[in-house]
Write an enzyme that holds these catalytic residues in place. Sequence first.
Site, mmCIF file in Angstrom:
data_model
loop_
_atom_site.group_PDB
_atom_site.id
_atom_site.type_symbol
_atom_site.label_atom_id
_atom_site.label_comp_id
_atom_site.label_asym_id
_atom_site.label_seq_id
_atom_site.Cartn_x
_atom_site.Cartn_y
_atom_site.Cartn_z
ATOM 1 N N GLY A 44 -112.963 -28.615 -59.171
ATOM 2 C CA GLY A 44 -114.388 -28.646 -58.870
ATOM 3 C C GLY A 44 -114.770 -29.243 -57.532
ATOM 4 O O GLY A 44 -115.936 -29.568 -57.316
ATOM 5 N N ASN A 77 -114.932 -27.706 -54.655
ATOM 6 C CA ASN A 77 -115.858 -26.776 -54.005
ATOM 7 C C ASN A 77 -117.231 -26.808 -54.678
ATOM 8 O O ASN A 77 -118.261 -26.760 -53.998
ATOM 9 C CB ASN A 77 -115.304 -25.346 -54.035
ATOM 10 N N ASN A 85 -117.226 -14.841 -55.212
ATOM 11 C CA ASN A 85 -116.038 -15.660 -55.460
ATOM 12 C C ASN A 85 -115.428 -16.080 -54.116
ATOM 13 O O ASN A 85 -115.599 -15.405 -53.110
ATOM 14 C CB ASN A 85 -115.002 -14.836 -56.247
ATOM 15 N N HIS A 145 -111.654 -17.050 -52.414
ATOM 16 C CA HIS A 145 -110.217 -16.932 -52.669
ATOM 17 C C HIS A 145 -109.461 -17.542 -51.485
ATOM 18 O O HIS A 145 -109.822 -17.294 -50.329
ATOM 19 C CB HIS A 145 -109.822 -15.467 -52.858
#
Length: 195
Positions: free
Chosen positions: A20, A22, A110, A112
């Site tokens: 967590g 980010n 998202n 990545h």
Amino acid sequence: MEDSNSNSKKKIVVFASGNGTNAVNIYHYFRNNKNIEVSHIFSNNKKSKVLRRAHDLGIKCVHFEKEDLYDSPSLINVIKDIDPSIIAFAGFLLKVPESFLAAFPKQIINIHPSLLPKYGGEGMYGERVFRKILKNRDKESGITIHYVNEEYDEGEIIAQIKLELNNDEDLNSLEEKIHSLEYEHYPKVIEKLLT
Ligand code: GAR
């Protein structure tokens, strides 16, 4: 589970499964923003650090079971009630079903930790990605922010940020570099999408 429609700010809901960092970084970035806020953090992992971090910071957090994502409309309804402008995945590791995607078109993104399509797909997350990059002795790497679709890491790319790798790069140094890049750019990309 509660709703938070008590103000007119645009809302970001963050989905995370693990650490967590980010999620918390995005929260801090928008904390004093008059128009945008992280309203909730959702996690499928009851024991995740992200839920503890969110709780400690006083962020509304919601734990849900995997089945809630796949088998029932309840999760969709809870999020519809919140009415977020963006659902930002930050280390969220479950595949998203069509029903969920259809409920929030062009709203789910998202991050990545590689330059997709390199090192994407099922099972490619976190340290596993870094180990592959190091094994292949790549000269550059970076991060990708993309829309989420029904396949892992295959949605339309919104932004990619590159970095050069040194010959003596190791797991720690690579992880640190990638995370710094994520912390710097993910909130900014979200902000850009919302303004
Ligand atoms: C981040 O590096 C993110 O890019 C990655 O998980 C990490 C979560 O870190 N996501 C993936 O690998 C998705 N396939 P955090 O929990 O500390 O924010």
